[in-house]
Design an enzyme around this catalytic site. Structure first.
Site, mmCIF file in Angstrom:
data_model
loop_
_atom_site.group_PDB
_atom_site.id
_atom_site.type_symbol
_atom_site.label_atom_id
_atom_site.label_comp_id
_atom_site.label_asym_id
_atom_site.label_seq_id
_atom_site.Cartn_x
_atom_site.Cartn_y
_atom_site.Cartn_z
ATOM 1 N N GLU A 115 -1.422 2.477 -6.333
ATOM 2 C CA GLU A 115 -1.973 2.681 -4.981
ATOM 3 C C GLU A 115 -0.779 2.704 -4.048
ATOM 4 O OE1 GLU A 115 -4.832 3.349 -3.982
ATOM 5 O OE2 GLU A 115 -6.278 2.561 -5.414
ATOM 6 N N CYS A 162 -1.896 1.913 5.007
ATOM 7 C CA CYS A 162 -1.618 3.108 4.212
ATOM 8 C C CYS A 162 -2.502 4.294 4.595
ATOM 9 C CB CYS A 162 -1.766 2.792 2.736
ATOM 10 S SG CYS A 162 -3.287 1.924 2.389
ATOM 11 N N GLU A 183 6.460 8.422 6.096
ATOM 12 C CA GLU A 183 5.559 7.310 6.435
ATOM 13 C C GLU A 183 6.339 6.299 7.281
ATOM 14 O OE1 GLU A 183 4.518 4.413 3.350
ATOM 15 O OE2 GLU A 183 2.413 4.544 3.934
#
Ligand code: NAD
Length: 495
Positions: free
Chosen positions: A267, A301, A398
């Site tokens: 993940e 996220c 990110e």
């Protein structure tokens, strides 16, 4: 006490949080035991920069001891019925709920997150254990049947064995719950390594459930990823390793796991596009980005961090968004109404500020925010970046902070192509009032979750996980039970 900046105010609680700290040690075989090393890691409150406590900087030997405990407990736990395991998971949920304030305070003190976020984390952790308890009992395989002449096939669902779990710092207890609940529900034992920055609620959970979970079924080893996480990933007696974290950590885990050909559950990061069409309810979209782009300070996220808006409504939407973001309150966890808190650490705060420097160097416009807020604490202003061309670094990197960028597009095809132009594939949202668009666009987007006229709403019953660089595991839902199980076919000759 408040500190004024040009626009944003850091609200500071008058009194410090006084969390109830967990015992010192590694949780192995049902008890806290000393680490094989005397080295420690400081655990810091990032909203005040104070050291809360220390935890052991775990070693390879600590991991090996924890894995041995998990191996020893494996057969007995695998032999329990789903009903027995559900009873344990329900008990864990009850214990977390009964100690809700303690967990919320400890989580907030260790992460700098506002009370509302900590409350949501703890409620969701409780719900995850309750869901997994029910799902483990409802989980079944195909009924027995014949597929070859005179032969009857039976499919068994078995636990994988010992699972290594590696969790991140953004939702420490919740990310632990997302793994512990289905891993135990499916009949596995586990060794969990929390983030070296935020291990406290996971250790507190171990303390409070001691005696409720059989010794060795759940083990916790604190310490650095490159030592403890790496050993868990390569350990020959660990049958599956699951990590929630960045892409680069996921790559290292998968590489280390390949030596023993164990299963890997990833993940990883995200960079969620928010596609706003000309027919969208622009006010709702701007409010949606306020809550989903800045929840947990954008350290999320699935954060709604990359807006793609149709050029005909870009000016109006940006105006609405900037107004929304200008109203965000920043503060320490105890300061009541704070909407966002601090960054998790000095290093991460510096990373986010460096990304904002790059934004300036790239000639983009900072429409609101963009600076550090005076300390103590690692606070950064909620920020909106506009004038962003296709392919700018901010559209693909990110940042994992309170920063949202706005790009424009001309056609539906361009919106889809640009939204998909990222290594990540975790989550996206589409904002439109056109029913045809709401049906066609989500199908073309390469993301594991796509919301329509919403963003970041999570349902425990629904799968969460990514495509592409965001990894390939599924958390939540009965798909997580699948991921932590193996199927076995037994065929009986009746001839
Ligand atoms: P990180 O990758 O720095 O750390 C995550 C965990 O991996 C930590 O426990 C760390 O110690 C460990 N680790 C680091 N190097 C390792 C190695 N070589 N071997 C084994 N383990 C190692 O991530 P972070 O900064 O804690 O968390 C933020 C990241 O997590 C972001 O990229 C975010 O998008 C991602 N995340 C993803 C999800 C999701 O559901 N997909 C959820 C939360 C966070």
């Amino acid at each position: 006490m408040t500190t004024e900046t040009a626009l944003f105010t850091v609200r500071r609680a008058d009194s410090q949080l006084s969390p109830s700290l967990p015992p010192f040690g590694q949780f192995i075989g049902g008890a806290f035991v000393p680490s094989s090393s005397s080295e420690t890691v400081d655990i810091v409150n990032p909203a005040t920069e104070e050291v809360l406590t220390k935890v052991p900087a775990g070693t390879v030997e600590d991991v090996d001891a924890a894995v041995a405990a998990a191996v020893a407990a494996k057969d007995a736990w695998a032999a329990t019925t789903p009903r027995d395991r559900a009873a344990v998971l329900l008990k864990i949920a009850d214990i977390i709920e009964a100690n809700r304030e303690l967990f919320e305070t400890l989580e907030a003190a260790n992460t700098g997150k506002p009370a509302a976020v900590a409350e949501d984390d703890i409620s969701s952790a409780v719900d995850t254990f309750r869901f997994s308890a029910g799902a483990a009992r409802a989980y079944s395989t195909l009924g027995a049947d014949d597929y070859a002449e005179n032969h009857t096939s039976v499919i068994h669902r078995e636990p994988v064995g010992v699972v290594g779990v590696i969790t991140p710092w953004n939702y420490p207890l919740l990310m632990a719950a997302w793994k512990i609940a289905p891993v135990l529900g499916a009949g596995n034992t586990l060794v969990l390594k929390p983030s070296e920055q935020t291990p406290l609620t996971t250790l507190k959970l171990a303390e409070l459930i001691t005696g409720e979970v059989p010794a060795g079924v759940l083990n916790i080893v604190t310490g650095p990823g490159r030592v403890v996480g790496n050993r868990l990933s390569e350990h020959p007696d660990v049958d599956l390793v699951a990590i929630t974290g960045s892409v680069s950590s996921g790559q290292k885990v998968a590489a280390a796991a390949s030596g023993s050909v164990k299963r890997v559950h990833l993940e990883l990061g995200g960079k969620a596009p928010v596609v706003v069409f000309a027919d969208a309810d622009l006010e709702a979209a701007a409010k949606g980005v306020r809550s989903a782009g800045f929840w947990n300070g954008g350290q999320e996220c699935g954060a709604a961090c990359r807006v793609l808006v149709h050029e005909s409504v870009a000016e109006k939407f940006t105006e609405l968004l900037v107004r929304e973001i200008s109203e965000i309150t920043v503060g320490t966890p105890g300061a009541g109404d704070a909407e966002i808190g601090s960054m998790i650490s000095k290093a991460h705060y510096e990373r986010v500020l460096a990304a904002l420097d790059d934004v300036r160097k790239d000639g983009l416009t900072i429409a609101v925010g963009g600076r550090a807020i005076e300390g103590p604490g690692y606070f950064i202003e909620p920020t909106v970046v506009t004038n962003v061309p296709a392919g700018a670094a901010i559209t693909s990197n990110e940042i994992f902070g309170p920063v949202v960028s706005v790009e424009t597009f001309s056609t539906d095809e361009e919106a889809v192509t640009r939204a998909n132009e990222t290594i990540y594939g975790l989550a996206a949202s589409v904002w439109t009032r056109d029913s045809a668009r709401s049906l066609t666009v989500p199908r073309k987007l390469d993301f594991g979750t796509v919301w329509v006229n919403s963003h970041l709403v999570i349902a425990t019953e629904m799968p969460w996980g990514g495509f592409k660089g965001s990894g390939y595991g599924r958390d939540l839902s009965s798909y997580a039970l699948d991921d932590f199980s193996r199927t076995k076919h037994v065929m009986y000759n009746r001839g």
